[in-house]
Design a protein around this motif. Structure first.
Motif, PDB file in Angstrom:
ATOM      1  N   ALA A  24      -4.574   0.252  -4.835  1.00 28.16           N
ATOM      2  CA  ALA A  24      -4.454   0.660  -3.430  1.00 28.16           C
ATOM      3  C   ALA A  24      -5.739   0.350  -2.664  1.00 28.16           C
ATOM      4  N   GLN A  43      -4.799   3.696  -8.089  1.00 26.41           N
ATOM      5  CA  GLN A  43      -5.770   3.970  -7.025  1.00 26.41           C
ATOM      6  C   GLN A  43      -6.655   2.755  -6.768  1.00 26.41           C
ATOM      7  N   ILE A  85       0.845  -1.198   0.000  1.00 28.76           N
ATOM      8  CA  ILE A  85       0.000   0.000   0.000  1.00 28.76           C
ATOM      9  C   ILE A  85       0.879   1.247   0.000  1.00 28.76           C
ATOM     10  N   ASP A  86       1.901   1.260   0.844  1.00 26.23           N
ATOM     11  CA  ASP A  86       2.816   2.407   0.885  1.00 26.23           C
ATOM     12  C   ASP A  86       3.495   2.631  -0.458  1.00 26.23           C
ATOM     13  N   VAL A 106       2.474   1.755  -3.487  1.00 26.94           N
ATOM     14  CA  VAL A 106       1.514   2.239  -4.485  1.00 26.94           C
ATOM     15  C   VAL A 106       1.212   3.713  -4.236  1.00 26.94           C
ATOM     16  N   GLU A 107       1.011   4.097  -2.970  1.00 22.72           N
ATOM     17  CA  GLU A 107       0.715   5.495  -2.661  1.00 22.72           C
ATOM     18  C   GLU A 107       1.896   6.406  -2.986  1.00 22.72           C
ATOM     19  N   LYS A 109       4.098   5.875  -5.390  1.00 21.40           N
ATOM     20  CA  LYS A 109       4.124   5.999  -6.852  1.00 21.40           C
ATOM     21  C   LYS A 109       3.062   6.989  -7.322  1.00 21.40           C
ATOM     22  N   ILE A 110       1.873   6.918  -6.730  1.00 21.87           N
ATOM     23  CA  ILE A 110       0.801   7.848  -7.108  1.00 21.87           C
ATOM     24  C   ILE A 110       1.240   9.286  -6.837  1.00 21.87           C
ATOM     25  N   SER A 111       1.840   9.517  -5.681  1.00 17.76           N
ATOM     26  CA  SER A 111       2.228  10.882  -5.319  1.00 17.76           C
ATOM     27  C   SER A 111       3.372  11.416  -6.185  1.00 17.76           C
ATOM     28  N   ARG A 164      -6.037  -2.158   0.488  1.00 13.87           N
ATOM     29  CA  ARG A 164      -6.607  -1.716   1.769  1.00 13.87           C
ATOM     30  C   ARG A 164      -7.753  -2.633   2.194  1.00 13.87           C
TER      31      ARG A 164
END
Length: 80
Positions: A40, A37, A12-13, A15-16, A18-20, A44
């Motif tokens: 993620a 998204q 999850i970390d 993926v988040e 990479k999104i940011s 979750r």
């Protein structure tokens, strides 16, 4: 194959992060963000348990059971 809670949290970390870091320039980038998204959200749901997983159409039976940390009590008692 079930993933541990720790592995799910790490994924999850990642993926988040990479999104940011992504910048959206075109439609392809928007699709990539949407896919990340969704990934993620699914991770979750797996980490959270049954109701969230069912909402995403995932099989709750495939969600890893929560594990306790440390040695099992029986192994601890047998060692003494």
């Amino acid at each position: 194959m079930a993933l541990s809670k720790r592995s799910l949290d790490t994924l999850i970390d990642l993926v988040e992060i990479k999104i940011s870091c992504m910048e959206v320039w075109d439609r392809e980038d928007r699709r990539e963000i949407a896919n990340l998204q969704q990934a993620a959200a699914e991770l979750r749901a797996l980490a959270g348990g049954g109701d969230a997983a069912r909402a995403l159409g995932l099989n709750p039976a495939e969600i890893p059971a929560k594990r306790s940390r440390g040695r099992p009590r029986q192994a601890l008692a047998a060692a003494h």
